[in-house]
Design a protein around this motif. Structure first.
Motif, short mmCIF file in Angstrom:
data_model
loop_
_atom_site.label_atom_id
_atom_site.label_comp_id
_atom_site.label_asym_id
_atom_site.label_seq_id
_atom_site.Cartn_x
_atom_site.Cartn_y
_atom_site.Cartn_z
N GLU A 65 0.77 -1.30 0.07
CA GLU A 65 -0.09 0.02 -0.20
C GLU A 65 0.75 1.12 0.07
OE1 GLU A 65 -3.01 1.58 -0.89
OE2 GLU A 65 -3.72 -0.44 0.41
N PHE A 66 0.19 2.21 -0.63
CA PHE A 66 1.07 3.54 -0.62
C PHE A 66 0.15 4.46 0.26
CE2 PHE A 66 2.34 2.92 -5.18
CZ PHE A 66 3.57 3.57 -5.14
N TYR A 67 0.79 5.32 1.27
CA TYR A 67 0.27 5.81 2.40
C TYR A 67 0.77 7.45 2.19
CZ TYR A 67 -0.55 1.52 4.61
OH TYR A 67 -1.17 0.06 5.08
N LEU A 68 -0.03 8.25 2.73
CA LEU A 68 -0.18 9.84 2.97
C LEU A 68 0.04 9.82 4.21
CD1 LEU A 68 0.83 12.20 0.88
CD2 LEU A 68 -1.49 12.74 1.21
N ASP A 69 1.17 9.84 5.06
CA ASP A 69 1.21 9.52 6.43
C ASP A 69 0.67 8.56 6.71
OD1 ASP A 69 2.74 12.09 6.81
OD2 ASP A 69 0.69 13.35 7.01
N LYS A 70 -0.57 8.17 7.43
CA LYS A 70 -1.24 7.11 7.89
C LYS A 70 -2.41 6.63 7.19
CE LYS A 70 0.49 6.93 12.67
NZ LYS A 70 0.31 6.90 14.09
N ILE A 71 -2.73 7.54 6.11
CA ILE A 71 -3.89 7.51 5.31
C ILE A 71 -3.44 6.68 4.05
CG2 ILE A 71 -5.90 8.69 4.01
CD1 ILE A 71 -5.39 11.00 6.13
N PRO A 72 -3.95 5.59 3.59
CA PRO A 72 -3.74 4.84 2.38
C PRO A 72 -4.28 5.72 1.29
CG PRO A 72 -5.10 3.53 3.94
CD PRO A 72 -5.19 4.84 4.43
N LEU A 73 -3.46 5.67 0.15
CA LEU A 73 -3.80 6.51 -1.19
C LEU A 73 -5.22 6.36 -1.52
CD1 LEU A 73 -0.56 7.43 -3.05
CD2 LEU A 73 -1.85 8.82 -1.32
N LYS A 74 -5.50 4.87 -1.37
CA LYS A 74 -6.62 4.43 -2.14
C LYS A 74 -7.99 5.04 -1.25
CE LYS A 74 -6.78 0.18 0.67
NZ LYS A 74 -6.73 -1.22 0.53
N ALA A 75 -7.70 5.64 0.01
CA ALA A 75 -8.95 6.50 0.46
C ALA A 75 -9.30 7.52 -0.46
CB ALA A 75 -8.52 6.73 1.69
N PHE A 76 -8.46 8.11 -1.11
CA PHE A 76 -8.82 9.44 -1.92
C PHE A 76 -9.24 8.91 -3.40
CE2 PHE A 76 -5.02 10.16 0.80
CZ PHE A 76 -5.64 11.17 1.76
N SER A 77 -9.90 10.02 -3.86
CA SER A 77 -10.24 9.48 -5.58
C SER A 77 -9.08 9.67 -6.12
CB SER A 77 -11.51 10.51 -5.80
OG SER A 77 -11.12 11.72 -6.07
N VAL A 78 -9.21 9.09 -7.29
CA VAL A 78 -8.03 9.33 -8.39
C VAL A 78 -8.04 10.66 -8.80
CG1 VAL A 78 -7.42 8.34 -10.69
CG2 VAL A 78 -8.22 6.61 -9.16
N LYS A 79 -9.06 11.15 -8.81
CA LYS A 79 -9.34 12.64 -9.43
C LYS A 79 -8.50 13.67 -8.48
CE LYS A 79 -12.13 16.54 -11.13
NZ LYS A 79 -13.46 16.88 -11.16
N GLU A 80 -8.69 13.43 -7.21
CA GLU A 80 -8.13 13.98 -6.23
C GLU A 80 -6.55 13.95 -6.19
OE1 GLU A 80 -11.18 14.63 -2.56
OE2 GLU A 80 -10.14 12.51 -2.89
N LEU A 81 -5.93 12.57 -6.31
CA LEU A 81 -4.66 12.27 -6.26
C LEU A 81 -3.86 12.83 -7.23
CD1 LEU A 81 -2.53 10.76 -5.03
CD2 LEU A 81 -3.02 8.79 -6.31
N ARG A 82 -4.64 12.71 -8.85
CA ARG A 82 -3.93 13.17 -9.86
C ARG A 82 -3.85 14.75 -10.06
NH1 ARG A 82 -6.35 8.82 -14.35
NH2 ARG A 82 -5.21 6.77 -13.19
N ASN A 83 -4.64 15.37 -9.41
CA ASN A 83 -4.79 16.72 -9.18
C ASN A 83 -3.58 17.35 -8.41
OD1 ASN A 83 -7.00 17.49 -11.00
ND2 ASN A 83 -8.38 17.44 -9.23
N GLN A 84 -2.88 16.54 -7.77
CA GLN A 84 -2.07 16.97 -6.71
C GLN A 84 -0.56 16.52 -7.64
OE1 GLN A 84 -2.15 19.11 -4.39
NE2 GLN A 84 -4.18 19.23 -4.73
N ILE A 85 -0.48 15.62 -8.52
CA ILE A 85 0.61 15.10 -9.16
C ILE A 85 0.84 15.78 -10.62
CG2 ILE A 85 1.86 12.99 -9.92
CD1 ILE A 85 0.39 11.66 -7.69
N GLY A 86 1.93 16.25 -10.73
CA GLY A 86 2.44 16.83 -12.03
C GLY A 86 3.52 16.14 -12.56
N ILE A 87 3.42 15.66 -13.85
CA ILE A 87 4.54 15.09 -14.60
C ILE A 87 5.06 15.90 -15.69
CG2 ILE A 87 5.00 13.12 -15.83
CD1 ILE A 87 2.91 11.58 -14.52
N MET A 88 6.51 15.96 -15.64
CA MET A 88 7.30 16.83 -16.67
C MET A 88 8.13 15.65 -17.33
SD MET A 88 10.19 19.73 -16.19
CE MET A 88 11.06 20.31 -17.65
#
Length: 243
Positions: A65-88
């Motif tokens: 599992e991926f975690y943001l602190d103690k919260i699994p990333l799967k607890a967030f929507s894919v849209k929320e997650l991708r809005n916070q990640i930028g790729i160059m």
């Protein structure tokens, strides 16, 4: 929603395979602190790009599992997650229209002064009215990287991934891209993926992968001190290009 305040992004005992019995990610654990610049290094097939696909939820871990602190990333929507990640990446998409419009596409809610500010920061303000037909050959390699950086700054992502962004540049131009990115992206969390090693001098730590697992981790100086180390060997093979 993804919290604005967090301390660490980490993967705990991750496993992934595209086909049975051939693990691409094999019991991989690592962590990145907020605001840290980390370079992920490894030979072809080490699992670098797969790791990024898993982080961006383009693939799903078989186990772990991926975690943001103690919260699994799967607890967030894919849209929320991708809005916070930028790729160059190596080759930015270009669209018919002005250079200004090509930057604005990263954040349609941005106003004119915000777009002008990022164009000025990356050194493209004087080119903002230049009209493009959408072919990459209209911009030099360095201008394409500046465009990608302007989009990242305008989108204002919390986490930025640089996926082979300088593969087509000569060592001097490559150094300038990383230097500019480093100075303009303070406060962000950045993950570098590159076969070339000039970016390691701008990162806090280097994670070396082999066969999908972490085998070396530390700063450039720390990894160079390891006798017969994988990173040290790779760096010494490339160092002639950066002297």
């Amino acid at each position: 929603c993804l919290p604005k305040e967090w301390n660490q992004l980490y993967l705990k005992h991750g496993f992934f395979s595209y086909v049975p019995k051939k693990m691409i990610i094999n019991d991989l654990s690592f962590r990145i602190s907020k605001g840290e610049f980390v370079h992920i290094k490894g030979q072809n097939g080490a699992g670098k790009s797969t790791l990024i696909n898993l982080l961006c939820q383009l693939e799903t871990l078989d186990k772990g599992e991926f975690y943001l602190d103690k919260i699994p990333l799967k607890a967030f929507s894919v849209k929320e997650l991708r809005n916070q990640i930028g790729i160059m990446n190596q080759f930015p998409d270009l669209f018919p229209g002005t250079l200004y419009e090509n930057v604005r596409i990263a954040n349609l809610n941005a106003n004119n002064s915000e777009i002008a500010a990022v164009l000025n920061k990356v050194g493209l303000l004087e080119m903002k009215s230049r009209v493009l037909t959408g072919t990459r050959e209209e911009l030099s390699g360095g201008e394409q990287k500046k465009l990608s950086l302007a989009r990242l700054l305008l989108k204002n992502n919390e986490i930025i991934i640089l996926d082979e962004p300088t593969a087509a540049l000569d060592p001097i131009a490559e150094y300038e891209v990383y230097k500019n990115f480093n100075s303009l992206s303070q406060g962000k969390t950045a993950i570098y993926i590159s076969h070339r090693l000039s970016s390691t001098r701008f990162t806090d730590n280097i994670a070396v992968l082999s066969n999908g697992t972490l085998i070396e981790y530390g700063s450039h100086e720390e990894l160079m001190s390891i006798e017969n180390g994988i990173y040290r060997e790779m760096f010494n093979m490339q160092v002639q290009y950066y002297k």
